[in-house]
Structure formats: C-alpha cells, structure tokens
Design a protein around this motif. Structure first.
Motif, PDB file in Angstrom:
ATOM      1  N   ALA A 129      31.284-104.239  -3.033  1.00 45.60           N
ATOM      2  CA  ALA A 129      31.122-102.980  -2.294  1.00 45.60           C
ATOM      3  C   ALA A 129      30.583-101.882  -3.206  1.00 45.60           C
ATOM      4  O   ALA A 129      29.683-101.119  -2.831  1.00 45.60           O
ATOM      5  CB  ALA A 129      32.449-102.562  -1.673  1.00 45.60           C
ATOM      6  N   ALA A 130      31.116-101.813  -4.417  1.00 44.53           N
ATOM      7  CA  ALA A 130      30.607-100.826  -5.381  1.00 44.53           C
ATOM      8  C   ALA A 130      29.153-101.122  -5.734  1.00 44.53           C
ATOM      9  O   ALA A 130      28.330-100.204  -5.875  1.00 44.53           O
ATOM     10  CB  ALA A 130      31.479-100.839  -6.640  1.00 44.53           C
ATOM     11  N   GLY A 131      28.815-102.406  -5.843  1.00 42.21           N
ATOM     12  CA  GLY A 131      27.435-102.794  -6.126  1.00 42.21           C
ATOM     13  C   GLY A 131      26.487-102.397  -5.012  1.00 42.21           C
ATOM     14  O   GLY A 131      25.332-102.002  -5.265  1.00 42.21           O
ATOM     15  N   MET A 132      26.946-102.486  -3.764  1.00 41.20           N
ATOM     16  CA  MET A 132      26.117-102.049  -2.634  1.00 41.20           C
ATOM     17  C   MET A 132      25.820-100.554  -2.734  1.00 41.20           C
ATOM     18  O   MET A 132      24.693-100.112  -2.470  1.00 41.20           O
ATOM     19  CB  MET A 132      26.833-102.349  -1.311  1.00 41.20           C
ATOM     20  N   ALA A 133      26.829 -99.782  -3.090  1.00 35.86           N
ATOM     21  CA  ALA A 133      26.631 -98.335  -3.225  1.00 35.86           C
ATOM     22  C   ALA A 133      25.605 -98.030  -4.316  1.00 35.86           C
ATOM     23  O   ALA A 133      24.707 -97.191  -4.123  1.00 35.86           O
ATOM     24  CB  ALA A 133      27.967 -97.661  -3.539  1.00 35.86           C
ATOM     25  N   LEU A 134      25.721 -98.711  -5.440  1.00 33.21           N
ATOM     26  CA  LEU A 134      24.771 -98.500  -6.529  1.00 33.21           C
ATOM     27  C   LEU A 134      23.365 -98.945  -6.133  1.00 33.21           C
ATOM     28  O   LEU A 134      22.372 -98.300  -6.500  1.00 33.21           O
ATOM     29  CB  LEU A 134      25.227 -99.265  -7.778  1.00 33.21           C
ATOM     30  N   SER A 135      23.258-100.041  -5.363  1.00 28.16           N
ATOM     31  CA  SER A 135      21.947-100.505  -4.894  1.00 28.16           C
ATOM     32  C   SER A 135      21.295 -99.464  -4.006  1.00 28.16           C
ATOM     33  O   SER A 135      20.093 -99.202  -4.097  1.00 28.16           O
ATOM     34  CB  SER A 135      22.105-101.821  -4.131  1.00 28.16           C
ATOM     35  N   ALA A 136      22.112 -98.861  -3.124  1.00 28.37           N
ATOM     36  CA  ALA A 136      21.585 -97.836  -2.227  1.00 28.37           C
ATOM     37  C   ALA A 136      21.141 -96.595  -2.991  1.00 28.37           C
ATOM     38  O   ALA A 136      20.178 -95.915  -2.605  1.00 28.37           O
ATOM     39  CB  ALA A 136      22.643 -97.466  -1.189  1.00 28.37           C
TER      40      ALA A 136
END
Length: 455
Positions: A129-136
């Motif tokens: 989930a944290a990785g998704m935020a960073l990707s965005a």
C-alpha cells in the motif's frame, strides 16, 4: 512511584480495559463462552478477542482506503492510466487473494503457530500500500499504472496467506459463540472510519488526489500496526500434519468434496453469492446509460469517478449499520444469515433492474441507495460464510476447507467475465436480473445447510 510500580499500574489498567471490552461483548452470553477451544486457550480469550478486534479493525480500515472497485479505479484514471489497466484491478485483487490459497494451505500447516503467517501477510500488504502511494507520487500514467497493478498482485497474494491462516487462528483462540461478534464488531468500527474518509472525499476541503494518496499511506501504516498487534496473540501450538508438497496437498484437499456433501453445498451457496461482489460495477454503469439495453458505456465509468464520495459513503454506511448485527446473528445461525442475505441481495438487484426500466436511476440519490442495500447483503454474505466455514470445520480440516473453498470461488470470480458478455449482447438490465436469480437460488440451496452452531 518507582518504575516497577508504574509498570504494574499500567499493566493493571491495560488488563482492566481488555476485560471491560470483553465483558461488553459477552454481556448476553449464555455461559458457553469456551466452546470448541482448549481450556488453556480459554484463559487467554479476553486478551485474544480484543487483539483480534484491534487487528481486524486496522486491516478493514486499510481495505476501505484502497478499495480497488472505487478508490484505486479513480486513482489510476486520475494518473492517466488506460481503461484496460483499470479493468484489471478487481480481477487481480479478488482472484489473487483466493486462487493461491489451495497451494499455500499445505505450507501453512507446517507452522504450529499460524499467527506468524498472518502477521507476515499483513506486513507485506502494508508495504505494498505504501508502495502504491509512492508510485502515484513519483511515476506517471502507464508506468504508475503497471507499478500499482504489480503491487496489488503482491498484496493480493499476501492477503491470501492472511485469509487461510486467520480462520485457523480464530478457531484456536476464540470460542465458537464469540467468533461472529468479534469479526462483526471490527467491521462496524472500521466502517465508521471509512465513512469519515468518504465524507472528507465528498467535502472538497482537500484536493482529492492528494487525499487518496494519503489514504494509501495510512492504509500501509495500519496493516503494519495490525501485524505487530496480531503477533501478540496467545495461540496454542497446533497440528502440523498435512504440510507436504503443495500439489499433493491440493489433490488431497479436492478429495474433501467427495467426503463432505455439506462442503459442496456450502461452496455452491457461496459461488452463487459472488453476484453480491460482482454487481456494483454494473450498477454504476447502469446509472450512466440513457438506454441500458445497449450494454456497457464509458459514461458509466465517468459517473463512478464523479460520484466517488457518495458511493464510498454508501458502502461504508452499509458495513457500519449491518456488520455487527450480521455477526451476532451468525453466532446463532450462519445458515439463516446466508439465506436472508441472499434474499436481501436478490431484492436489491431486482429493484435495480426495475428502477432502470422506469428510468429512475438517473435520479442522483437512487444509485447510492441501491448500492447501500446491496452492500448490506454483501456484508451478511461475508460474515455468514466466514462464520459458517469456521464452525462447520474442526481444528484438523479448517485450513484445508478454507483454502479449497476460496480457490474454487477465485476461479468462479475469474469466470465472472461472462457477465460482461451478457451485458454486451443483452444489456445491463439482464445482468441485474441474472444476478438477482443467482442470489435467490442461493437462499434455496442454503436451506439444506446444517445448523452448525447447534452441533
């Protein structure tokens, strides 16, 4: 006051708080508090129940903050990802969380304490989930879309590990008469937090994309917190037999279908009730059509984007108002919960088809209202099937039953693409009618389930 005295005082305060929460859950209990768990586990049940509630509440809030059907779909669209990528979100999330379970169950059986598998799975979900935020934040369009899809796939597999191990841990640490209330309370508390998030989305006070990305970061932190909490459970060591080669274990698990006719009936009921999970995107598409008989139209998805807040709010309110009640009823008769939720879903879907025929779906408040009704049924299905499966199985076959049923349902969810074909050739209204009939049929099949809470 010395440090030792302070520590003892804090320990007593924590113990009294745990006991107060536990007593509030058992105030109406008839004395069968330690049914179906060892006496040693019974001594730890107050602490374990509260730990389950806190851990589950955290993960359920996190689930609501990254909901692929609504939140991630909106985010990928805002980032400029293709509609093809957006269409992959729900299949990856649902099938990815279910299909691996038949093969992971055998490996999990080797663990005498399966709380560690759940804790590890929750930690991985938090990292994703944290990785998704960073990707965005750092990537754009197609690159961001693929990164989020890959992370969602990893998150889904981690979730499958949590799903298999959780029911087994729940069955070992919480009494049969308490399981539905424990999970139902967690779902209700989490729904309140998701409602607050939905209201914030609807208010326009914070730029929506920034708020969605912040929600992903919060979801990551909650999953990691839940991982730490769950690892503190007092779980007795369990049997480790059956933890052999995954293909061998999978074959043995499928043999359960021959041995247990009730398992076949349960999986049939659950398979028919996947309509409650698949219906929302079609309902949203219906609201954007001027002529539902012409199949899916892009305007339906645009409607989803513009109505993100109200739809998330409707879903969260349904969970808040119904989850604890469904959980409480499941402790009495999960069979009846499956029957009633199937009937309720059939009503909601039939009303959707009827309102579409009358042209009433174009009224702004109608779709969130119908989604609210459907999601009440959906949460009944989730709590009813979870409680029924845990209570119909025993300590020796609970993990295998969970893995087998989840894998079959994962296959059926992938096969749910057939509804897009129905929509293309016969219209969205026909999809609603077929799904309503599926839910109605599920209630009839559920009549033959045993009252496992009475055994």
């Amino acid at each position: 006051m010395t440090e030792s005295s302070k520590a003892q005082s804090n320990s007593k305060n924590t113990a009294s708080t745990v006991e107060a929460v536990y007593q509030s859950l058992t105030s109406e209990d008839d004395g069968r508090v330690c049914k179906d768990i060892p006496e040693t586990a019974c001594r730890h049940q107050p602490k374990n129940v509260v730990t389950h509630v806190i851990s589950l509440t955290s993960t359920k809030i996190a689930d609501g903050l990254i909901d692929p059907k609504l939140i991630l779909s909106w985010l990928l669209s805002a980032l400029g990802a293709s509609s093809f990528m957006i269409g992959l979100l729900v299949p990856i999330r649902e099938a990815g969380a279910l299909l691996p379970q038949l093969f992971t169950a055998g490996a999990l059986r080797r663990l005498p304490q399966r709380k560690w598998a759940w804790a590890a799975g929750s930690f991985v979900q938090g990292a994703c989930a944290a990785g998704m935020a960073l990707s965005a934040l750092l990537l754009e369009a197609t690159t961001a879309g693929w990164a989020i899809l890959i992370l969602l796939a990893i998150l889904a597999v981690a979730r499958s590990v949590c799903s298999v191990s959780y029911k087994d841990v729940l069955g070992k640490t919480v009494s049969k008469s308490m399981r539905g209330r424990t999970t139902g309370l967690a779902a209700s508390i989490a729904a309140g937090a998701v409602i607050a998030f939905a209201l914030l989305l609807s208010s326009g006070l914070i730029e929506k994309q920034s708020l969605v990305i912040a929600g992903l970061l919060v979801a990551g932190a909650l999953w990691i917190f839940a991982s730490v909490m769950f690892s503190s459970l007092a779980e007795e060591k369990g049997a480790t037999e059956g933890g052999g080669n995954p293909l061998t274990v999978a074959r043995e698990n499928f043999s359960l279908l021959v041995k247990d006719k009730q398992l076949i009936r349960f999986i049939t009921v659950r398979g028919l009730l996947i309509a409650t999970a698949l219906a929302p995107p079609f309902m949203v598409a219906l609201s954007g059509n001027t002529d539902s008989g012409n199949g899916l139209q892009q305007s339906g998805f645009n409607n989803l984007l513009s109505g993100l807040g109200p739809l998330v709010l409707a879903s969260a309110l349904a969970s808040l108002l119904s989850s604890y009640i469904w959980g409480h009823l499941s402790d009495r008769s999960s069979r009846k919960v499956l029957m009633y939720s199937g009937l309720f879903a059939a009503l909601a879907l039939a009303l959707t088809a009827g309102f579409d025929w009358q042209g009433w779906l174009q009224i702004s408040a109608v779709l969130p209202g119908l989604l609210f009704l459907l999601m009440i049924a959906y949460h009944g299905v989730r709590l009813g099937r979870s409680t029924h499966l845990v209570d119909m199985a025993d300590a020796e076959n609970r993990a295998a039953y969970t893995a087998l049923s989840n894998t079959i349902i994962g296959i059926l969810l992938l096969a749910g693409a057939v509804f897009s074909v129905i929509a293309e050739y016969f219209g969205l209204r026909a999809v609603m009618i077929v799904m309503a009939l599926m839910c109605l049929l599920s209630s009839w099949v559920a009549l033959g389930l045993k009252e496992v809470q009475q055994e």
